[in-house]
Design a protein around this motif. Structure first.
Motif, PDB file in Angstrom:
ATOM      1  N   ALA A 151       0.843  -1.200   0.000  1.00 59.08           N
ATOM      2  CA  ALA A 151       0.000   0.000   0.000  1.00 59.08           C
ATOM      3  C   ALA A 151       0.874   1.244   0.000  1.00 59.08           C
ATOM      4  O   ALA A 151       1.988   1.246   0.535  1.00 59.08           O
ATOM      5  N   GLU A 152       0.335   2.298  -0.587  1.00 57.55           N
ATOM      6  CA  GLU A 152       1.049   3.575  -0.629  1.00 57.55           C
ATOM      7  C   GLU A 152       0.038   4.703  -0.526  1.00 57.55           C
ATOM      8  O   GLU A 152      -1.012   4.669  -1.178  1.00 57.55           O
ATOM      9  N   GLU A 153       0.345   5.679   0.304  1.00 61.14           N
ATOM     10  CA  GLU A 153      -0.542   6.829   0.467  1.00 61.14           C
ATOM     11  C   GLU A 153      -0.233   7.882  -0.590  1.00 61.14           C
ATOM     12  O   GLU A 153       0.925   8.222  -0.832  1.00 61.14           O
ATOM     13  N   PHE A 154      -1.306   8.396  -1.208  1.00 52.70           N
ATOM     14  CA  PHE A 154      -1.187   9.470  -2.190  1.00 52.70           C
ATOM     15  C   PHE A 154      -1.892  10.712  -1.640  1.00 52.70           C
ATOM     16  O   PHE A 154      -3.010  10.615  -1.129  1.00 52.70           O
ATOM     17  N   ILE A 155      -1.238  11.845  -1.753  1.00 48.93           N
ATOM     18  CA  ILE A 155      -1.871  13.128  -1.438  1.00 48.93           C
ATOM     19  C   ILE A 155      -1.863  13.937  -2.726  1.00 48.93           C
ATOM     20  O   ILE A 155      -0.850  14.522  -3.119  1.00 48.93           O
ATOM     21  N   LEU A 156      -3.005  13.949  -3.393  1.00 53.51           N
ATOM     22  CA  LEU A 156      -3.116  14.578  -4.702  1.00 53.51           C
ATOM     23  C   LEU A 156      -4.016  15.800  -4.598  1.00 53.51           C
ATOM     24  O   LEU A 156      -5.222  15.670  -4.368  1.00 53.51           O
ATOM     25  N   SER A 157      -3.424  16.972  -4.727  1.00 58.71           N
ATOM     26  CA  SER A 157      -4.165  18.240  -4.623  1.00 58.71           C
ATOM     27  C   SER A 157      -4.962  18.311  -3.328  1.00 58.71           C
ATOM     28  O   SER A 157      -6.106  18.770  -3.299  1.00 58.71           O
ATOM     29  N   GLY A 158      -4.373  17.833  -2.250  1.00 54.85           N
ATOM     30  CA  GLY A 158      -5.008  17.885  -0.940  1.00 54.85           C
ATOM     31  C   GLY A 158      -5.964  16.747  -0.650  1.00 54.85           C
ATOM     32  O   GLY A 158      -6.559  16.702   0.430  1.00 54.85           O
ATOM     33  N   VAL A 159      -6.127  15.831  -1.587  1.00 58.81           N
ATOM     34  CA  VAL A 159      -7.027  14.688  -1.412  1.00 58.81           C
ATOM     35  C   VAL A 159      -6.196  13.463  -1.049  1.00 58.81           C
ATOM     36  O   VAL A 159      -5.222  13.138  -1.737  1.00 58.81           O
ATOM     37  N   TYR A 160      -6.600  12.790   0.031  1.00 57.51           N
ATOM     38  CA  TYR A 160      -5.876  11.603   0.490  1.00 57.51           C
ATOM     39  C   TYR A 160      -6.442  10.360  -0.193  1.00 57.51           C
ATOM     40  O   TYR A 160      -7.648  10.117  -0.174  1.00 57.51           O
ATOM     41  N   MET A 161      -5.554   9.588  -0.775  1.00 57.54           N
ATOM     42  CA  MET A 161      -5.955   8.365  -1.460  1.00 57.54           C
ATOM     43  C   MET A 161      -4.994   7.244  -1.086  1.00 57.54           C
ATOM     44  O   MET A 161      -3.827   7.494  -0.778  1.00 57.54           O
ATOM     45  N   CYS A 162      -5.513   6.027  -1.128  1.00 61.23           N
ATOM     46  CA  CYS A 162      -4.681   4.851  -0.863  1.00 61.23           C
ATOM     47  C   CYS A 162      -4.522   4.068  -2.160  1.00 61.23           C
ATOM     48  O   CYS A 162      -5.514   3.713  -2.807  1.00 61.23           O
ATOM     49  N   GLY A 163      -3.295   3.830  -2.520  1.00 62.25           N
ATOM     50  CA  GLY A 163      -3.019   3.029  -3.704  1.00 62.25           C
ATOM     51  C   GLY A 163      -2.494   1.666  -3.306  1.00 62.25           C
ATOM     52  O   GLY A 163      -1.732   1.534  -2.341  1.00 62.25           O
ATOM     53  N   TYR A 164      -2.920   0.645  -4.037  1.00 62.25           N
ATOM     54  CA  TYR A 164      -2.512  -0.722  -3.718  1.00 62.25           C
ATOM     55  C   TYR A 164      -1.877  -1.347  -4.947  1.00 62.25           C
ATOM     56  O   TYR A 164      -2.381  -1.229  -6.062  1.00 62.25           O
ATOM     57  N   GLY A 165      -0.774  -1.996  -4.723  1.00 64.47           N
ATOM     58  CA  GLY A 165      -0.083  -2.701  -5.789  1.00 64.47           C
ATOM     59  C   GLY A 165       0.337  -4.070  -5.302  1.00 64.47           C
ATOM     60  O   GLY A 165       0.097  -4.446  -4.151  1.00 64.47           O
ATOM     61  N   ASP A 166       0.950  -4.829  -6.173  1.00 66.40           N
ATOM     62  CA  ASP A 166       1.386  -6.165  -5.778  1.00 66.40           C
ATOM     63  C   ASP A 166       2.716  -6.478  -6.437  1.00 66.40           C
ATOM     64  O   ASP A 166       3.038  -5.967  -7.505  1.00 66.40           O
TER      65      ASP A 166
END
Length: 231
Positions: A151-166
């Motif tokens: 998992a990786e946290e993204f902060i895009l233009s003030g919006v918090y998002m969680c990205g998941y990869g494998d």
């Protein structure tokens, strides 16, 4: 590791994520609202009655579903910052809850089919063997997929998002889990339709001489299910 960006090229993904989070919140509110509305009936008809395996399964599925909705809401809220560790914990929790709920619903389906086939031990053994094979395989593949998930946290233009990869074959493994569960559901549906059609044919064949109707058939099926689950 947190990725921060104000690149306008991310705006379509941001808008989609915000819209998706709204739907998750709406779904969670509906689940909780339904629980509040039916809590009185639940206490009267479930908690105060004699408990059985089906009672435990019903309550477990009901409250695990609420927990699933709450975690999903927290996981997708664009205003809540989650570390990579918390994100992967929530992702794993949602995945395992989904796996557990699917297994418990399978137990209920086995019980229903067993009742529909008039308590046939042969049918019960076949269903249990298939059910165990499917669910053990699904648990193993889910564990393998989650073990490779990062998992990786993204902060895009003030919006918090969680990205998941494998790092492995997560998508393939989860697809196989979905396929196995679909095969199980289709098999259960076919068995249900088969016994229902067989019973309806018997009703049509002997109906004129016995005075039975399709309504009588449904009444017997419902009564048999109620008696079976009350035991």
């Amino acid at each position: 590791m947190t990725y921060v960006s104000n690149d306008p090229s991310w705006w379509p993904e941001i808008n989609w994520y915000i819209l998706f989070s709204y739907w998750i919140v709406v779904a969670g509110v509906v689940v909780v609202y339904d629980w509040v509305l039916t809590l009185g009936q639940e206490i009267e008809l479930i908690w105060r009655q004699r408990w059985s395996l089906m009672t435990v399964l019903y309550l477990t599925i009901r409250y695990m579903g609420i927990l699933y909705s709450v975690i999903n809401v927290l996981k997708t809220m664009p205003s809540v910052s989650l570390t990579d560790a918390v994100s992967i914990i929530m992702y794993s929790a949602v995945s395992w809850i989904n796996t557990a709920l699917t297994a418990m619903l399978g137990v209920i389906m086995v019980a229903r089919l067993h009742a529909m086939y008039k308590g046939s031990r042969t049918m019960l053994m076949i269903l249990v063997i298939i059910f165990l094979a499917v669910n053990i395989a699904c648990v193993v593949m889910a564990a393998m997929a989650l073990n490779d998930t990062v998992a990786e946290e993204f902060i895009l233009s003030g919006v918090y998002m969680c990205g998941y990869g494998d790092d492995g074959n997560e998508q393939l493994l989860f697809s196989m889990v979905w396929i196995l569960n679909t095969v199980w559901e289709v098999l259960a549906l076919c068995l249900s339709v088969w016994i229902a059609v067989k019973h309806f044919r018997g009703i049509r064949r002997f109906g004129p001489s016995t005075g039975s109707t399709i309504g009588d058939c449904f009444r017997v099926l419902i009564q048999s299910h109620v008696l079976y689950f009350a035991r």
